[in-house]
Design a protein around this motif. Sequence first.
Motif, PDB file in Angstrom:
ATOM      1  N   GLU A 156       1.550   7.233  14.774  1.00  0.00           N
ATOM      2  CA  GLU A 156       2.002   5.681  15.409  1.00  0.00           C
ATOM      3  C   GLU A 156       2.933   5.311  15.304  1.00  0.00           C
ATOM      4  O   GLU A 156       3.427   4.680  16.052  1.00  0.00           O
ATOM      5  CB  GLU A 156       0.217   4.694  14.900  1.00  0.00           C
ATOM      6  CG  GLU A 156       0.856   3.347  15.272  1.00  0.00           C
ATOM      7  CD  GLU A 156      -0.503   2.270  14.522  1.00  0.00           C
ATOM      8  OE1 GLU A 156      -0.074   1.132  14.292  1.00  0.00           O
ATOM      9  OE2 GLU A 156      -1.288   3.136  13.675  1.00  0.00           O
ATOM     10  N   ASP A 177       1.048  -1.265  -0.193  1.00  0.00           N
ATOM     11  CA  ASP A 177      -0.065   0.161  -0.367  1.00  0.00           C
ATOM     12  C   ASP A 177       0.798   1.092   0.610  1.00  0.00           C
ATOM     13  O   ASP A 177       2.196   1.440   0.697  1.00  0.00           O
ATOM     14  CB  ASP A 177      -0.994   0.079   1.342  1.00  0.00           C
ATOM     15  CG  ASP A 177      -1.746  -1.251   1.166  1.00  0.00           C
ATOM     16  OD1 ASP A 177      -2.757  -0.574  -0.128  1.00  0.00           O
ATOM     17  OD2 ASP A 177      -2.634  -1.374   2.293  1.00  0.00           O
ATOM     18  N   VAL A 197       0.200   4.861   1.157  1.00  0.00           N
ATOM     19  CA  VAL A 197      -0.235   6.122   2.137  1.00  0.00           C
ATOM     20  C   VAL A 197       1.161   7.679   1.764  1.00  0.00           C
ATOM     21  O   VAL A 197       1.847   7.644   1.710  1.00  0.00           O
ATOM     22  CB  VAL A 197      -0.138   5.802   3.038  1.00  0.00           C
ATOM     23  CG1 VAL A 197      -0.574   6.467   3.955  1.00  0.00           C
ATOM     24  CG2 VAL A 197      -1.003   4.401   3.720  1.00  0.00           C
ATOM     25  N   THR A 236      -2.536  12.783   4.351  1.00  0.00           N
ATOM     26  CA  THR A 236      -4.089  12.238   4.846  1.00  0.00           C
ATOM     27  C   THR A 236      -4.199  11.923   5.554  1.00  0.00           C
ATOM     28  O   THR A 236      -3.357  11.777   6.539  1.00  0.00           O
ATOM     29  CB  THR A 236      -4.440  11.791   3.163  1.00  0.00           C
ATOM     30  OG1 THR A 236      -3.579   9.747   3.651  1.00  0.00           O
ATOM     31  CG2 THR A 236      -3.848  11.215   2.126  1.00  0.00           C
ATOM     32  N   PRO A 237      -5.527  11.797   6.667  1.00  0.00           N
ATOM     33  CA  PRO A 237      -6.179  11.374   7.531  1.00  0.00           C
ATOM     34  C   PRO A 237      -4.989   9.997   7.714  1.00  0.00           C
ATOM     35  O   PRO A 237      -4.494   9.529   8.850  1.00  0.00           O
ATOM     36  CB  PRO A 237      -7.205  10.961   7.629  1.00  0.00           C
ATOM     37  CG  PRO A 237      -7.857  12.238   7.180  1.00  0.00           C
ATOM     38  CD  PRO A 237      -6.958  12.285   5.619  1.00  0.00           C
ATOM     39  N   GLU A 238      -5.775   9.006   6.681  1.00  0.00           N
ATOM     40  CA  GLU A 238      -4.411   7.881   7.475  1.00  0.00           C
ATOM     41  C   GLU A 238      -3.203   7.647   7.238  1.00  0.00           C
ATOM     42  O   GLU A 238      -2.388   7.108   8.393  1.00  0.00           O
ATOM     43  CB  GLU A 238      -4.949   7.337   5.781  1.00  0.00           C
ATOM     44  CG  GLU A 238      -4.387   5.223   6.161  1.00  0.00           C
ATOM     45  CD  GLU A 238      -4.361   4.402   4.867  1.00  0.00           C
ATOM     46  OE1 GLU A 238      -3.752   3.589   5.166  1.00  0.00           O
ATOM     47  OE2 GLU A 238      -5.525   5.076   3.703  1.00  0.00           O
ATOM     48  N   GLY A 239      -2.217   8.708   6.377  1.00  0.00           N
ATOM     49  CA  GLY A 239      -1.093   8.962   6.649  1.00  0.00           C
ATOM     50  C   GLY A 239      -0.867   9.739   8.141  1.00  0.00           C
ATOM     51  O   GLY A 239       0.424   9.196   8.409  1.00  0.00           O
ATOM     52  N   GLU A 240      -1.409  10.284   8.342  1.00  0.00           N
ATOM     53  CA  GLU A 240      -0.911  11.959   9.977  1.00  0.00           C
ATOM     54  C   GLU A 240      -1.445  10.645  10.848  1.00  0.00           C
ATOM     55  O   GLU A 240      -0.575  10.494  12.357  1.00  0.00           O
ATOM     56  CB  GLU A 240      -2.424  12.261   9.976  1.00  0.00           C
ATOM     57  CG  GLU A 240      -2.175  13.899   8.993  1.00  0.00           C
ATOM     58  CD  GLU A 240      -3.079  14.720   9.198  1.00  0.00           C
ATOM     59  OE1 GLU A 240      -3.511  14.326   9.602  1.00  0.00           O
ATOM     60  OE2 GLU A 240      -3.396  15.227   8.168  1.00  0.00           O
ATOM     61  N   LYS A 241      -2.335   9.403  11.001  1.00  0.00           N
ATOM     62  CA  LYS A 241      -2.506   8.235  12.043  1.00  0.00           C
ATOM     63  C   LYS A 241      -1.328   7.401  12.072  1.00  0.00           C
ATOM     64  O   LYS A 241      -0.837   7.462  12.728  1.00  0.00           O
ATOM     65  CB  LYS A 241      -3.897   7.756  11.102  1.00  0.00           C
ATOM     66  CG  LYS A 241      -3.888   6.995  11.747  1.00  0.00           C
ATOM     67  CD  LYS A 241      -5.231   5.371  12.198  1.00  0.00           C
ATOM     68  CE  LYS A 241      -5.175   4.716  13.099  1.00  0.00           C
ATOM     69  NZ  LYS A 241      -6.211   3.203  12.350  1.00  0.00           N
ATOM     70  N   LEU A 242      -1.063   7.544  10.882  1.00  0.00           N
ATOM     71  CA  LEU A 242       0.293   6.323  10.696  1.00  0.00           C
ATOM     72  C   LEU A 242       1.735   7.447  11.162  1.00  0.00           C
ATOM     73  O   LEU A 242       2.749   6.461  11.590  1.00  0.00           O
ATOM     74  CB  LEU A 242       0.329   6.294   9.005  1.00  0.00           C
ATOM     75  CG  LEU A 242       0.060   4.643   8.493  1.00  0.00           C
ATOM     76  CD1 LEU A 242       0.336   4.394   7.163  1.00  0.00           C
ATOM     77  CD2 LEU A 242       0.251   3.653   9.655  1.00  0.00           C
TER      78      LEU A 242
END
Length: 80
Positions: free
Chosen positions: A49, A34, A36, A40-46
């Motif tokens: 984390e 994947d 990312v 993006t929100p997913e990128g910010e989350k990763l």
Amino acid sequence: MTKVILVHASWCHVCPAAKKLWQSLKEGHDFDYDEVDFDTPEGEKLAEEYSIMSVPTTIIDGKVAFVGVPNKEKAVSMLS
């Protein structure tokens, strides 16, 4: 199966080389892949984390494996 996530950004001048490397490895190796976008929100989350401070960053099976463009042989060795 090995899971590879490449965190990249549209403004990153090094990221296309990392994308090209992982996409080329996908042709000869069996792994989930994947991409990312960092912005993006997913990128910010990763990023939160995994404490990602720069892109490209490659996460393999839940651990940061590479920051920057990986060496091809090292990348392949992480897939087995």
